[in-house]
Design a protein around this motif. Sequence first.
Motif, mmCIF file in Angstrom:
data_model
loop_
_atom_site.group_PDB
_atom_site.id
_atom_site.type_symbol
_atom_site.label_atom_id
_atom_site.label_comp_id
_atom_site.label_asym_id
_atom_site.label_seq_id
_atom_site.Cartn_x
_atom_site.Cartn_y
_atom_site.Cartn_z
ATOM 1 N N ARG A 12 0.856 -1.201 0.055
ATOM 2 C CA ARG A 12 0.101 -0.110 -0.042
ATOM 3 C C ARG A 12 0.897 1.081 -0.175
ATOM 4 N N GLU A 13 2.192 1.055 0.523
ATOM 5 C CA GLU A 13 3.030 2.327 0.630
ATOM 6 C C GLU A 13 4.095 2.425 -0.542
ATOM 7 N N PHE A 14 4.411 3.794 -0.795
ATOM 8 C CA PHE A 14 5.579 4.021 -1.361
ATOM 9 C C PHE A 14 6.386 5.217 -0.964
ATOM 10 N N TYR A 15 7.594 4.874 -0.580
ATOM 11 C CA TYR A 15 8.148 5.736 0.555
ATOM 12 C C TYR A 15 9.312 6.562 -0.315
ATOM 13 N N PHE A 16 9.178 7.781 -0.221
ATOM 14 C CA PHE A 16 10.333 8.877 -0.613
ATOM 15 C C PHE A 16 11.067 9.329 0.542
ATOM 16 N N GLN A 17 12.375 9.073 0.124
ATOM 17 C CA GLN A 17 13.296 10.001 1.243
ATOM 18 C C GLN A 17 13.913 11.145 0.494
ATOM 19 N N TRP A 18 13.626 12.351 0.760
ATOM 20 C CA TRP A 18 13.718 13.449 0.093
ATOM 21 C C TRP A 18 14.697 14.609 0.691
ATOM 22 N N THR A 66 4.399 7.949 1.427
ATOM 23 C CA THR A 66 4.973 8.575 2.730
ATOM 24 C C THR A 66 6.303 9.430 2.216
ATOM 25 N N ILE A 67 6.664 10.351 3.012
ATOM 26 C CA ILE A 67 7.803 10.982 2.582
ATOM 27 C C ILE A 67 8.654 11.405 3.811
ATOM 28 N N SER A 68 9.836 11.380 3.833
ATOM 29 C CA SER A 68 10.741 11.991 4.842
ATOM 30 C C SER A 68 11.667 12.955 4.130
ATOM 31 N N ILE A 69 11.195 14.441 4.873
ATOM 32 C CA ILE A 69 11.962 15.580 4.383
ATOM 33 C C ILE A 69 13.245 15.627 5.286
ATOM 34 N N TYR A 96 1.414 10.587 5.049
ATOM 35 C CA TYR A 96 1.849 11.477 5.987
ATOM 36 C C TYR A 96 3.405 11.755 5.558
ATOM 37 N N PHE A 97 3.954 12.730 5.978
ATOM 38 C CA PHE A 97 5.574 12.788 6.007
ATOM 39 C C PHE A 97 6.019 13.274 7.428
ATOM 40 N N ASP A 98 7.337 12.867 7.420
ATOM 41 C CA ASP A 98 8.130 13.058 8.556
ATOM 42 C C ASP A 98 9.180 13.895 8.410
ATOM 43 N N ILE A 99 9.825 14.652 9.303
ATOM 44 C CA ILE A 99 11.021 15.653 9.159
ATOM 45 C C ILE A 99 12.020 14.813 9.905
ATOM 46 N N LEU A 100 13.142 14.718 9.023
ATOM 47 C CA LEU A 100 14.563 14.348 9.603
ATOM 48 C C LEU A 100 15.649 15.418 9.786
ATOM 49 N N THR A 101 15.640 15.872 10.978
ATOM 50 C CA THR A 101 16.501 17.169 11.556
ATOM 51 C C THR A 101 17.548 16.848 12.689
#
Length: 342
Positions: A12-18, A66-69, A96-101
């Motif tokens: 169901r999911e496709f993930y992008f690390q951006w 889903t995205i990780s910014i 949804y998206f996550d933030i990696l900081t």
Amino acid sequence: MKTRFEDLNVDREFYFQWHITEKCNLRCQHCYQNDYTSANELDLDELRYIADKINTTLEKWNKKGTISITGGEPFMVKDKVFPLLQHISSIKTIYYFDILTNGKLLDQPALDKLKEFKKLRRVQLSLEAADQKLNDQIRENGSFENTLSAIRLLKKNDFQVAIMMTISNLNKNEVEPLVNLLEKEGVDTFSAERFIPEGVGVGLKDEFLTSEELKNVFQRIYSLAMKKDKIKILLYRPLFALLNGNDPTVGAMCSAGTNALTIMHDGTIYPCRRLPIPIGNVMQDTLYKIWYTSDVLWNIRNSKNIKGKCNRCDFIPVCRGCRASAYAATGDYLAGDPQCWK
């Protein structure tokens, strides 16, 4: 309270690390970047263009995105990150998206802006040890206290907080103390990534864990995951399946070629950030075309191509090893996982 999102399965999911920038305000010893100039970094309109391309692709696939910014440090480019998050939030196919900081630039005004985004699931920070001196040796002086302050500010504002630990010989004995500390701080999730010697991290090549050392660390993490209930310990990584192949929440297939892509600051596409082999550029090609015409991705997808003991392993349908670890150790992304203990 922030929205609680259900876990999606691979179908169901496709993930992008951006990675929207390579600019960063830290210089961690194990960093996978080669430099921090962020040459040819895309502007805001180009980032929005990519977001729209993501939407078009997800519509074709009928998948939830889903995205990780992340970066570099995404808050180094505040003029771009907040408008981009606003745009992403308006896209229906993005679940949804996550933030990696690294958290160093998080303050109350930034969190007030982030509260506007209902699709923000978690903010992920990094710590390498419960020992301040060791953590700061790996990351940078002051980073331990900065990260703890960011955790406390985020929790005060009711954000979901994740902590990532990158495990090497330097900090392999810090897993238990760190998880105990994070539990006390109210952190929601903990995950551990293997150190891959690339970028400036090549300087720590001698700290690359052997297969037996990794087995010991993964067994200890698994044991913690079975005992802890206040902090969720994520086990979605290749080789964890060797510890309990009957539990679908333990272990995961390498996402390269399966359900993920990495987008770099200039639009270059990698199969995974830790597998830095360019397979296209989203500014010139559609994601659909890159996904279906990349020889690298097709080579990885066919498990018969995986070499060494991985080729003969009965876990290959659910594991396939880490292609980034193989590439860093041998120069061949199809080599057997050098850290597998089976």
